[in-house]
Every structure is written in structure tokens, then in C-alpha cells.
Design a protein around this motif. Structure first.
Motif, PDB file in Angstrom:
ATOM      1  N   MET A 134     -11.532   3.771  -4.424  1.00  0.00           N
ATOM      2  CA  MET A 134     -10.273   3.396  -5.065  1.00  0.00           C
ATOM      3  C   MET A 134      -9.159   3.375  -4.021  1.00  0.00           C
ATOM      4  O   MET A 134      -8.946   4.354  -3.324  1.00  0.00           O
ATOM      5  N   LEU A 135      -8.501   2.256  -3.922  1.00  0.00           N
ATOM      6  CA  LEU A 135      -7.384   2.108  -2.997  1.00  0.00           C
ATOM      7  C   LEU A 135      -6.128   1.833  -3.812  1.00  0.00           C
ATOM      8  O   LEU A 135      -5.991   0.774  -4.418  1.00  0.00           O
ATOM      9  N   HIS A 136      -5.235   2.826  -3.877  1.00  0.00           N
ATOM     10  CA  HIS A 136      -3.996   2.717  -4.651  1.00  0.00           C
ATOM     11  C   HIS A 136      -2.821   2.698  -3.683  1.00  0.00           C
ATOM     12  O   HIS A 136      -2.614   3.650  -2.931  1.00  0.00           O
ATOM     13  N   ILE A 137      -2.085   1.597  -3.705  1.00  0.00           N
ATOM     14  CA  ILE A 137      -0.889   1.488  -2.866  1.00  0.00           C
ATOM     15  C   ILE A 137       0.329   1.512  -3.789  1.00  0.00           C
ATOM     16  O   ILE A 137       0.629   0.531  -4.475  1.00  0.00           O
ATOM     17  N   PRO A 138       1.036   2.649  -3.850  1.00  0.00           N
ATOM     18  CA  PRO A 138       2.244   2.713  -4.680  1.00  0.00           C
ATOM     19  C   PRO A 138       3.321   1.773  -4.141  1.00  0.00           C
ATOM     20  O   PRO A 138       3.343   1.457  -2.943  1.00  0.00           O
ATOM     21  N   GLY A 143       5.643  -1.632   1.432  1.00  0.00           N
ATOM     22  CA  GLY A 143       6.267  -2.357   2.527  1.00  0.00           C
ATOM     23  C   GLY A 143       6.875  -3.661   2.047  1.00  0.00           C
ATOM     24  O   GLY A 143       6.558  -4.174   0.966  1.00  0.00           O
ATOM     25  N   ALA A 144       7.745  -4.224   2.877  1.00  0.00           N
ATOM     26  CA  ALA A 144       8.494  -5.415   2.481  1.00  0.00           C
ATOM     27  C   ALA A 144       7.599  -6.622   2.244  1.00  0.00           C
ATOM     28  O   ALA A 144       7.801  -7.391   1.302  1.00  0.00           O
ATOM     29  N   ASP A 145       6.570  -6.811   3.084  1.00  0.00           N
ATOM     30  CA  ASP A 145       5.715  -7.994   2.945  1.00  0.00           C
ATOM     31  C   ASP A 145       4.939  -7.975   1.639  1.00  0.00           C
ATOM     32  O   ASP A 145       4.878  -8.980   0.919  1.00  0.00           O
ATOM     33  N   LEU A 146       4.337  -6.839   1.339  1.00  0.00           N
ATOM     34  CA  LEU A 146       3.569  -6.729   0.098  1.00  0.00           C
ATOM     35  C   LEU A 146       4.488  -6.861  -1.108  1.00  0.00           C
ATOM     36  O   LEU A 146       4.145  -7.512  -2.105  1.00  0.00           O
ATOM     37  N   ASP A 147       5.666  -6.273  -1.022  1.00  0.00           N
ATOM     38  CA  ASP A 147       6.639  -6.374  -2.117  1.00  0.00           C
ATOM     39  C   ASP A 147       7.046  -7.826  -2.346  1.00  0.00           C
ATOM     40  O   ASP A 147       7.139  -8.287  -3.496  1.00  0.00           O
ATOM     41  N   THR A 148       7.280  -8.569  -1.265  1.00  0.00           N
ATOM     42  CA  THR A 148       7.656  -9.984  -1.391  1.00  0.00           C
ATOM     43  C   THR A 148       6.548 -10.791  -2.062  1.00  0.00           C
ATOM     44  O   THR A 148       6.803 -11.632  -2.936  1.00  0.00           O
ATOM     45  N   THR A 149       5.309 -10.530  -1.665  1.00  0.00           N
ATOM     46  CA  THR A 149       4.187 -11.259  -2.258  1.00  0.00           C
ATOM     47  C   THR A 149       4.035 -10.912  -3.727  1.00  0.00           C
ATOM     48  O   THR A 149       3.746 -11.785  -4.561  1.00  0.00           O
ATOM     49  N   LEU A 150       4.239  -9.654  -4.086  1.00  0.00           N
ATOM     50  CA  LEU A 150       4.147  -9.261  -5.491  1.00  0.00           C
ATOM     51  C   LEU A 150       5.258  -9.910  -6.318  1.00  0.00           C
ATOM     52  O   LEU A 150       5.044 -10.275  -7.483  1.00  0.00           O
ATOM     53  N   LEU A 180      -5.171  -4.474   3.027  1.00  0.00           N
ATOM     54  CA  LEU A 180      -5.890  -3.914   4.175  1.00  0.00           C
ATOM     55  C   LEU A 180      -4.897  -3.391   5.213  1.00  0.00           C
ATOM     56  O   LEU A 180      -5.090  -2.308   5.784  1.00  0.00           O
ATOM     57  N   ARG A 181      -3.836  -4.148   5.451  1.00  0.00           N
ATOM     58  CA  ARG A 181      -2.814  -3.681   6.392  1.00  0.00           C
ATOM     59  C   ARG A 181      -2.178  -2.385   5.909  1.00  0.00           C
ATOM     60  O   ARG A 181      -1.977  -1.439   6.691  1.00  0.00           O
ATOM     61  N   ALA A 182      -1.848  -2.344   4.618  1.00  0.00           N
ATOM     62  CA  ALA A 182      -1.203  -1.159   4.064  1.00  0.00           C
ATOM     63  C   ALA A 182      -2.115   0.058   4.163  1.00  0.00           C
ATOM     64  O   ALA A 182      -1.668   1.169   4.466  1.00  0.00           O
ATOM     65  N   TRP A 183      -3.401  -0.154   3.925  1.00  0.00           N
ATOM     66  CA  TRP A 183      -4.355   0.955   4.036  1.00  0.00           C
ATOM     67  C   TRP A 183      -4.420   1.455   5.471  1.00  0.00           C
ATOM     68  O   TRP A 183      -4.416   2.673   5.721  1.00  0.00           O
ATOM     69  N   LEU A 184      -4.479   0.542   6.424  1.00  0.00           N
ATOM     70  CA  LEU A 184      -4.537   0.942   7.828  1.00  0.00           C
ATOM     71  C   LEU A 184      -3.263   1.680   8.244  1.00  0.00           C
ATOM     72  O   LEU A 184      -3.306   2.592   9.074  1.00  0.00           O
ATOM     73  N   ASP A 185      -2.132   1.279   7.657  1.00  0.00           N
ATOM     74  CA  ASP A 185      -0.852   1.905   8.017  1.00  0.00           C
ATOM     75  C   ASP A 185      -0.659   3.272   7.380  1.00  0.00           C
ATOM     76  O   ASP A 185       0.039   4.125   7.947  1.00  0.00           O
ATOM     77  N   THR A 186      -1.247   3.484   6.198  1.00  0.00           N
ATOM     78  CA  THR A 186      -0.933   4.700   5.439  1.00  0.00           C
ATOM     79  C   THR A 186      -2.057   5.720   5.390  1.00  0.00           C
ATOM     80  O   THR A 186      -1.798   6.916   5.248  1.00  0.00           O
ATOM     81  N   ALA A 187      -3.313   5.274   5.494  1.00  0.00           N
ATOM     82  CA  ALA A 187      -4.434   6.224   5.411  1.00  0.00           C
ATOM     83  C   ALA A 187      -4.557   6.991   6.725  1.00  0.00           C
ATOM     84  O   ALA A 187      -4.636   6.374   7.794  1.00  0.00           O
ATOM     85  N   PRO A 188      -4.554   8.322   6.688  1.00  0.00           N
ATOM     86  CA  PRO A 188      -4.711   9.097   7.926  1.00  0.00           C
ATOM     87  C   PRO A 188      -6.017   8.736   8.626  1.00  0.00           C
ATOM     88  O   PRO A 188      -7.066   8.623   7.991  1.00  0.00           O
ATOM     89  N   ALA A 189      -5.955   8.537   9.929  1.00  0.00           N
ATOM     90  CA  ALA A 189      -7.142   8.139  10.695  1.00  0.00           C
ATOM     91  C   ALA A 189      -8.326   9.080  10.476  1.00  0.00           C
ATOM     92  O   ALA A 189      -9.466   8.614  10.356  1.00  0.00           O
ATOM     93  N   PRO A 190      -8.118  10.428  10.417  1.00  0.00           N
ATOM     94  CA  PRO A 190      -9.273  11.317  10.211  1.00  0.00           C
ATOM     95  C   PRO A 190      -9.972  11.097   8.870  1.00  0.00           C
ATOM     96  O   PRO A 190     -11.142  11.452   8.712  1.00  0.00           O
ATOM     97  N   ASP A 191      -9.261  10.508   7.886  1.00  0.00           N
ATOM     98  CA  ASP A 191      -9.850  10.285   6.567  1.00  0.00           C
ATOM     99  C   ASP A 191     -10.629   8.973   6.487  1.00  0.00           C
ATOM    100  O   ASP A 191     -11.265   8.689   5.470  1.00  0.00           O
ATOM    101  N   SER A 195     -15.530   2.517  11.666  1.00  0.00           N
ATOM    102  CA  SER A 195     -15.931   1.135  11.363  1.00  0.00           C
ATOM    103  C   SER A 195     -15.047   0.210  12.174  1.00  0.00           C
ATOM    104  O   SER A 195     -14.003   0.622  12.710  1.00  0.00           O
ATOM    105  N   TRP A 196     -15.430  -1.058  12.232  1.00  0.00           N
ATOM    106  CA  TRP A 196     -14.589  -2.025  12.943  1.00  0.00           C
ATOM    107  C   TRP A 196     -13.224  -2.138  12.276  1.00  0.00           C
ATOM    108  O   TRP A 196     -12.206  -2.320  12.956  1.00  0.00           O
ATOM    109  N   LEU A 197     -13.169  -1.999  10.957  1.00  0.00           N
ATOM    110  CA  LEU A 197     -11.904  -2.139  10.241  1.00  0.00           C
ATOM    111  C   LEU A 197     -10.968  -0.973  10.556  1.00  0.00           C
ATOM    112  O   LEU A 197      -9.795  -1.173  10.881  1.00  0.00           O
ATOM    113  N   SER A 198     -11.487   0.223  10.464  1.00  0.00           N
ATOM    114  CA  SER A 198     -10.674   1.400  10.764  1.00  0.00           C
ATOM    115  C   SER A 198     -10.209   1.399  12.218  1.00  0.00           C
ATOM    116  O   SER A 198      -9.117   1.870  12.534  1.00  0.00           O
ATOM    117  N   ALA A 199     -11.030   0.835  13.114  1.00  0.00           N
ATOM    118  CA  ALA A 199     -10.726   0.860  14.552  1.00  0.00           C
ATOM    119  C   ALA A 199      -9.669  -0.155  14.966  1.00  0.00           C
ATOM    120  O   ALA A 199      -9.224  -0.138  16.115  1.00  0.00           O
TER     121      ALA A 199
END
Length: 322
Positions: A134-138, A143-150, A180-191, A195-199
Motif C-alpha cells: 500500500m502506497l499512500h501519499i497524503p 508536492g506541487a507537481d502531483l497537486d497540479t495533476t490532481l 513513484l517520484r513521491a515515494w522515492l522522495d518520502t520513503a526512508p531509504a532503509p525502509d 532494487s533498481w527503483l529504490s537505487a
């Protein structure tokens, strides 16, 4: 071309709008597990997301949720609200008519866009499966880009016009990249699992991945890749393995073969031509690697394509050895 763009192009992940909900309290909607990923964006009002075995999640306006493995779940006006099954046929008819799927009686207080993402099953490059269940982005983290798209999404939903379904599907594709960008920006790296995506955000593995994706046909070695990103060979080998979960050369092999599998779908493609594009000197070398890693030859891979693709390839390549 950056690594994420390259993988998205090959992975064949496409978004499709399933319904736009207009719900009046009290309401509840039960959605079965689905292949692919489920996506919801709350454009107005409030909702609760209920997933068996997990704490309930309150969704606010501007919140987005992605369920990458398509878990069964419930959307409702309250944690204890009664539910009805999601009516796929009614949703399809409403969407085709440019209308909302209505829930409850009276004026709606909550509007939600429901969509799904599907990855081409013939593609072996992982993407959706690399994300948490489950990926929940409040809205406050969007961020501004996601907000604009919404906001664009909400506008399309509230003012249906000709071509609305096509526009909504494309917006949903954009939202996946922004999620995907928001997840990379907000999810702590240790969590995040290696994978190629996390890297992608790692200062060493990220540039190495970009180099491999930008020039897959180059005769890469650990020394040449280390030189390209200006680090030592030892640092590259250690950091890449830690962040991606495999060696640079193992990853490069997988990426080249994923590209080859995608290119072989083109009607005028030959094994020899594809081999040159992805860094194998000869068609024989590509065929050997393809069979070793994927368990099928290029010709057998073509035989597994959907009928329309297979016919196109067969017609265009008659007389060309594969």
C-alpha cells in the motif's frame, strides 16, 4: 533517457480509469483483488480505506493511494459503514456516458477517481512489484507537481468533454510517474528493499543505472562504468550491489535481454539487428544469452506473443532466421 523513463517504456505499464465515484453518506464500496495495481485519488470529501489485516486509513482531499498488488479493499464513508460490491458493468456504462458511479442517496459529498494499472505480463522488468503493498501519499506530502495533476484530474472529472476517457487515462499514466517520484522522495531509504527503483536516488548507483540505461549497447565493464561515473571500481561494485541487489553486469544482462524481448516484437526486427542494438556482437550471442536467462529462444519468445503481434512479426520476417 533516464532509467525510470527507459523502464516505463519497456515495461508496458498502462493506466485505465475504472470509475469516478460520487458518493453520498453513508456509503461503502467493496472491491475485489485484481491483477495489476489499484489506484484511487480523492478529489473532494473524505473516505476511509479498509484493507483486511491492516489499520484503517483516512483519506483526505488530494490524497492518493496505490495498491501495487491489487489487494482486495473497501472504500467507505466511515470505518463501520456497510458496503456494496463494486459493479463493474455499471461503472463501465457510467464512464462511457461521461457520468459518475453514484453511491448513496442525495447530493454527493465525496468524489474519487478509481483506476488500475497493468504491466505487460511478457515483460520481466519488475516495477509495480517493487513497491510496498500500500502506497499512500497524503496531500500534504504530494508536492506541487502531483497537486497540479490532481487538480487537472478533478477538472476533467467535474466537466466531462469529448475525449474525456482518453485524457483521464493519460493523466493516470502521469500520476504513476509522480507517485513513484513521491515515494522515492518520502520513503526512508532503509525502509526500501534493494532494487533498481529504490537505487535511482543513490548518488553512486543512480548514475550507474542511468549510464547503463542510456547506452545499453556499449561494451561496459566495471572499470569503464566506474570511470564514467567517476568513482573507484571497488566503490561502484559495493554500492551497486547494496542498493540494487545484484552486480552491475548482472543487471546489465537482464536489462539488455528485456530490451531485446521488447524489440523482437517489432515486425521488421531480426535477431542480428536487435543483438547489435543491445550490445551483443552477433545474433548467435544474443540467442545463447536469451535462452540461458529466459529459458526460451528468441523464436520461441515470438511464438508466445499475442496472436496479432505474432502474425505481424511472422509476416514481416518470413525467410529471416531467428
Amino acid at each position: 533517457m533516464d532509467a525510470l523513463t527507459a523502464v516505463l517504456a519497456v515495461a508496458g505499464v498502462r493506466g485505465t480509469v475504472a470509475a469516478t465515484l460520487d458518493a453520498a453518506e453513508p456509503w461503502g464500496l467493496a472491491l475485489n483483488a485484481v491483477p495489476g495495481a489499484a489506484f484511487h485519488a480523492v478529489t473532494d470529501g473524505l473516505a476511509w480505506l479498509r484493507i483486511p489485516g491492516r489499520p484503517d486509513t483516512r483519506l483526505m482531499p488530494g490524497d492518493v493511494v496505490l495498491l501495487p498488488t491489487g489487494l482486495a479493499h473497501i472504500l467507505a464513508s466511515a470505518p463501520d459503514a456497510a458496503t456494496v460490491p463494486f459493479d463493474h458493468l455499471a461503472a463501465e456504462h457510467a464512464l462511457a456516458a461521461g457520468q459518475d458511479l453514484r453511491l448513496g442517496a442525495g447530493p454527493g459529498q465525496t468524489r474519487i477517481l478509481c483506476a488500475s494499472y497493468h504491466q505487460d505480463p511478457a515483460v520481466t522488468v519488475p516495477l509495480l512489484t517493487l513497491l510496498p503493498d500500500m502506497l499512500h501519499i497524503p496531500a500534504r506530502q504530494a508536492g506541487a507537481d502531483l497537486d497540479t495533476t490532481l487538480r487537472l484530474l478533478a477538472g476533467e472529472i467535474s466537466r466531462p468533454q469529448p475525449g474525456a476517457s482518453a485524457v483521464l487515462d493519460r493523466i493516470v499514466d502521469i500520476l504513476l510517474v509522480q507517485l513513484l517520484r513521491a515515494w522515492l522522495d518520502t520513503a526512508p531509504a532503509p525502509d526500501r528493499a534493494a532494487s533498481w527503483l529504490s537505487a535511482l536516488t543513490d548518488p553512486i548507483a543512480g548514475p550507474a543505472l542511468a549510464a547503463l540505461h542510456t547506452q545499453p549497447g556499449r561494451d561496459w565493464t566495471i572499470p569503464s562504468l566506474a570511470t564514467a561515473i567517476r568513482v573507484s571500481r571497488a566503490t561502484l561494485a559495493r554500492r551497486f550491489a547494496e542498493e540494487v541487489g545484484e552486480t552491475p553486469m548482472a543487471y546489465l544482462t537482464e536489462w539488455r535481454l528485456a530490451l531485446a524481448a521488447d524489440l523482437l516484437r517489432q515486425p521488421d526486427a531480426t535477431v542480428a539487428g536487435v543483438a547489435r542494438q543491445v550490445g551483443y556482437g552477433t545474433g548467435f550471442a544474443l540467442s545463447a544469452a536469451f535462452s540461458r536467462v529466459r529459458g526460451v529462444s528468441p523464436s520461441e519468445h515470438r511464438a508466445l506473443l499475442p496472436t496479432d503481434e505474432r502474425l505481424a512479426v511472422t509476416t514481416a520476417t518470413q525467410g529471416v532466421p531467428s
